[in-house]
Design an enzyme around this catalytic site. Structure first.
Site, PDB file in Angstrom:
ATOM      1  N   HIS A 125      59.104  99.701 -33.786  1.00 29.67           N
ATOM      2  CA  HIS A 125      57.730  98.847 -34.196  1.00 29.67           C
ATOM      3  C   HIS A 125      58.385  97.329 -34.283  1.00 29.67           C
ATOM      4  O   HIS A 125      59.527  97.278 -34.673  1.00 29.67           O
ATOM      5  CB  HIS A 125      57.383  99.389 -35.494  1.00 29.67           C
ATOM      6  CG  HIS A 125      56.090  98.510 -36.127  1.00 29.67           C
ATOM      7  ND1 HIS A 125      56.230  97.401 -36.794  1.00 29.67           N
ATOM      8  CD2 HIS A 125      54.994  98.908 -36.126  1.00 29.67           C
ATOM      9  CE1 HIS A 125      54.886  97.235 -37.080  1.00 29.67           C
ATOM     10  NE2 HIS A 125      54.165  98.076 -36.959  1.00 29.67           N
ATOM     11  N   ASP A 202      63.801 103.898 -40.078  1.00 32.41           N
ATOM     12  CA  ASP A 202      62.443 103.349 -40.352  1.00 32.41           C
ATOM     13  C   ASP A 202      61.551 104.715 -40.439  1.00 32.41           C
ATOM     14  O   ASP A 202      61.328 105.165 -39.302  1.00 32.41           O
ATOM     15  CB  ASP A 202      61.715 102.379 -39.237  1.00 32.41           C
ATOM     16  CG  ASP A 202      60.302 102.070 -39.334  1.00 32.41           C
ATOM     17  OD1 ASP A 202      59.784 102.867 -40.100  1.00 32.41           O
ATOM     18  OD2 ASP A 202      59.983 101.430 -38.630  1.00 32.41           O
ATOM     19  N   GLN A 205      56.374 106.350 -40.027  1.00 32.24           N
ATOM     20  CA  GLN A 205      55.720 107.508 -39.299  1.00 32.24           C
ATOM     21  C   GLN A 205      56.312 108.976 -39.557  1.00 32.24           C
ATOM     22  O   GLN A 205      55.785 109.935 -38.982  1.00 32.24           O
ATOM     23  CB  GLN A 205      55.688 107.125 -37.907  1.00 32.24           C
ATOM     24  CG  GLN A 205      55.039 106.071 -37.338  1.00 32.24           C
ATOM     25  CD  GLN A 205      53.513 105.746 -37.727  1.00 32.24           C
ATOM     26  OE1 GLN A 205      52.784 107.051 -37.960  1.00 32.24           O
ATOM     27  NE2 GLN A 205      52.815 104.691 -37.735  1.00 32.24           N
ATOM     28  N   LYS A 228      50.644 104.866 -45.360  1.00 35.00           N
ATOM     29  CA  LYS A 228      50.694 105.744 -44.312  1.00 35.00           C
ATOM     30  C   LYS A 228      50.878 107.159 -44.723  1.00 35.00           C
ATOM     31  O   LYS A 228      50.873 108.125 -44.078  1.00 35.00           O
ATOM     32  CB  LYS A 228      51.706 105.605 -43.408  1.00 35.00           C
ATOM     33  CG  LYS A 228      51.336 103.882 -42.531  1.00 35.00           C
ATOM     34  CD  LYS A 228      52.490 103.725 -41.364  1.00 35.00           C
ATOM     35  CE  LYS A 228      52.544 102.139 -41.123  1.00 35.00           C
ATOM     36  NZ  LYS A 228      51.781 102.196 -40.097  1.00 35.00           N
TER      37      LYS A 228
HETATM   38  C1  PLP Z   1      57.483 102.866 -37.047  1.00 31.08           C
HETATM   39  C2  PLP Z   1      56.784 101.793 -38.000  1.00 31.08           C
HETATM   40  N1  PLP Z   1      57.494 100.838 -38.771  1.00 31.08           N
HETATM   41  C3  PLP Z   1      57.019  99.925 -39.234  1.00 31.08           C
HETATM   42  C4  PLP Z   1      55.672  99.894 -39.475  1.00 31.08           C
HETATM   43  C5  PLP Z   1      55.111  98.813 -40.371  1.00 31.08           C
HETATM   44  O1  PLP Z   1      54.439  99.021 -41.684  1.00 31.08           O
HETATM   45  P1  PLP Z   1      53.951  98.208 -42.615  1.00 31.08           P
HETATM   46  O2  PLP Z   1      52.862  97.349 -41.810  1.00 31.08           O
HETATM   47  O3  PLP Z   1      53.244  99.013 -43.630  1.00 31.08           O
HETATM   48  O4  PLP Z   1      55.015  97.319 -42.914  1.00 31.08           O
HETATM   49  C6  PLP Z   1      54.750 100.791 -39.020  1.00 31.08           C
HETATM   50  C7  PLP Z   1      53.173 100.658 -39.195  1.00 31.08           C
HETATM   51  O5  PLP Z   1      52.591 100.294 -38.242  1.00 31.08           O
HETATM   52  C8  PLP Z   1      55.176 101.983 -38.197  1.00 31.08           C
HETATM   53  O6  PLP Z   1      54.484 102.720 -37.364  1.00 31.08           O
END
Ligand code: PLP
Lengths: 408, 148
Positions: A125, A202, A205, A228
């Site tokens: 991401h 991270d 998900q 999430k």
């Molecule tokens: C794999 C992953 N990392 C990071 C994020 C970022 O999450 P947040 O926007 O809650 O910081 C997401 C959210 O879409 C994600 O799916």
């Protein structure tokens, strides 16, 4: 012991799922973006603001103590949830993004210098790319990217080759948000450690779909977002091994994160407060605690079994549609069905599905390097949670039939 | 309430599958790139402007049906027009897409009027206006625009 998995009963716990959208019953398949909240989470937040609202860690009065108990109680729930060994290793943040930035800022700036390598993968991401790019730019370090294959699997051999004494940090997703791939986290961590590099996962998900044990993974940092995980927005978690967190300088300076302040010398607070400058999202933490209670009551045995079955059912159903291609076909996947169609652009697919009350995400999913890897501008993505049903998948397939109808 | 058939009109689908002027213009003298970062749409617009008249126009890129059809219909409507007229058409189109219920300048819009249903779909307005903002940028000598 948990009782049998009754998805209709579970759905009743989520008031939003009773909504109509565009005159159709809501079919919510955008859980990867954010999940829905059970009544117990909503109640916990309402109850907190109705009965206990006070600031934490600073009042002698009763409600302040109750707020502190609620907030610290939530921290203990998070610790148990990911099997950390100590509450001090659980830092409340706003979200995944803030957790990664905290590590980049506090750990990275102190430990990464010119010519050092930071390793990420091709399926991150943007929030696990940009903070490292910023750090590399500032420090003259290099961002190295582990490639993936056509199925969306990490090329572990390539990762192995990339590791060296220059590697100062590995930061990799546990589950890919665009492809659904579950990465071999324990192996990735072992390999990083063999080269003396700490590892951050991270887990944004991952935590909604599978049990996570940070000690078993032996990771040094683990981050995720409450929203999430069926909790509220505005609250997230950074887990860090105490030895790392102790040695790191604070992130945000201010109240809460100090023991004493004079103009000559300020003494920082102990863990975890050292990293929680300012009044935290108390209601958010309590809401996240309630979400964890809810998930624990269901149990991951049942959640994973139900979701795996749905994913198989959905994969089979979409695979039979001519002109549709699933993007992300790794052997181990969680909760994600990304796809493209010959006839229609993902954005058009999204609009036509929305007209039938079906919520999916379309676009690059904040993972543009994944799109570039597959040479596509975007995908449509259906992402699952335990409250989804085979009927939801059937509705998706019917919705896609309508896309075909409009475009042919 | 507007339905899908207001959005995906036959003429739009036809332009999507067979876009007009979908090519680079080799002797173009004003070009610009447009991006819609939210959905990954990308367009390059080529204009050949001679003495204040748009002699030739073409576009390339990837995008959804709405951005593609809108671009295709735009090239048809501005080809052979003066730059001034093209800006008038832009204004009329922009007004139609962003002001639901407003009175339409049908003389200026011509066929473009069939795209008016998009104004009931707020999430798709950016797709419809991407090519148009790109044209505006090209005409004012800017090389890049994004709609977000
Ligand atoms: C794999 C992953 N990392 C990071 C994020 C970022 O999450 P947040 O926007 O809650 O910081 C997401 C959210 O879409 C994600 O799916």
């Amino acid at each position: 012991m948990t009782t049998t998995f009754n998805v209709n009963k579970i759905r009743n716990d989520f008031p939003i799922l009773k909504q109509q959208v565009n005159g159709c019953p809501l079919v919510y398949l955008d859980n990867g973006a954010t999940s829905q909240k059970p009544q117990s989470v909503i109640d916990a937040i309402v109850n907190y603001y109705s009965t206990t609202n006070s600031n934490v860690h600073r009042g002698v009065h009763t409600m302040s103590q109750q707020a502190t108990d609620g907030y610290e109680g939530a921290r203990a729930k998070v610790r148990q949830f990911i099997n950390a060994s100590d509450d001090r290793e659980i830092i409340f943040t706003r979200n995944t993004t803030e957790g990664i930035n905290l590590v980049a800022h506090s750990y990275g700036r102190q430990n990464i210098g010119p010519g050092d390598d930071i390793i990420v993968s091709n399926m991150e991401h943007h929030s696990n790319i940009v903070p490292w790019q910023m750090l590399c730019e500032e420090k003259g370090a290099n961002l190295r990217v582990v490639p993936i294959d056509d199925a969306g699997e990490l090329l572990v051999d390539e990762y192995e080759k990339m590791l060296s004494s220059r590697t100062k940090l590995v930061s990799i997703t546990h589950v890919s948000n665009a492809l659904g791939t579950i990465l071999p986290a324990a192996q990735i961590a072992r390999m990083a450690h063999a080269h003396g590099a700490p590892i951050l996962f991270d887990g944004a998900q991952a935590v909604p779909h599978m049990p996570v044990d940070v000690q078993e993974l032996d990771c040094d940092f683990y981050v995720f977002s409450g929203h999430k995980l069926f909790g509220p927005t505005g609250i997230g978690i950074l887990y860090g091994k105490a030895e790392y967190l102790e040695a790191m300088p604070p992130f945000l300076g201010g109240g809460e994160m100090i023991k004493s302040v004079t103009f000559e010398k300020t003494i920082y607070n102990d863990l975890p407060y050292k990293f929680e400058g300012g009044t935290p999202d108390i209601a958010g933490a309590i809401g996240l605690g309630a979400a964890i209670d809810y998930v624990n009551d269901l149990g991951f045995d049942q959640i994973t079994a139900h979701e795996d079955e749905l994913l198989r059912y959905g994969t089979d159903a979409l695979s039979t549609i001519e002109g549709l291609k699933i993007i992300g076909t790794a052997e181990h996947k969680a909760g994600i069905l990304s796809f493209v169609m010959d006839l229609a652009h993902p954005h058009d697919i999204g609009t036509i599905l929305d007209e039938q009350g079906i919520a999916v995400r379309t676009g690059h999913h904040c993972a543009q390097p994944v799109m570039q890897r597959f040479q596509i501008p975007a995908t449509a993505r259906a992402s699952l949670a335990f409250y989804n049903t085979k009927e939801d998948i059937d509705a998706l397939v019917k919705g896609i039939d309508r896309v075909i109808e409009v475009f042919s | 309430m507007a339905g899908l058939s207001d959005l995906y009109q036959e003429i739009l689908l036809e332009h999507n599958s067979k876009p007009r002027n979908f090519r680079a213009v080799d002797d173009a003298n004003q070009t610009a790139d447009g991006y819609n970062p939210l959905c990954g749409d990308q367009i390059t617009l080529y204009l050949k402007v001679v003495e204040g008249v748009i002699d030739d126009v073409g576009f390339q890129g990837t995008g959804c049906a709405i951005s593609r059809a809108s671009a295709s219909m735009m090239t048809q409507s501005i080809k052979g027009q003066s730059v001034e007229k093209a800006k008038e058409i832009f204004d009329a189109f922009h007004y139609m897409i962003t002001e639901p219920g407003g009175e339409l300048d049908l003389d200026t819009l011509g066929d473009l009027e069939t795209l008016s249903g998009i104004n009931e779909f707020p999430t798709r307005i950016k797709c419809a206006v991407l090519a148009w903002h790109t044209m505006n940028a090209a005409l004012s000598g800017e090389s890049k625009v994004t709609t977000e």
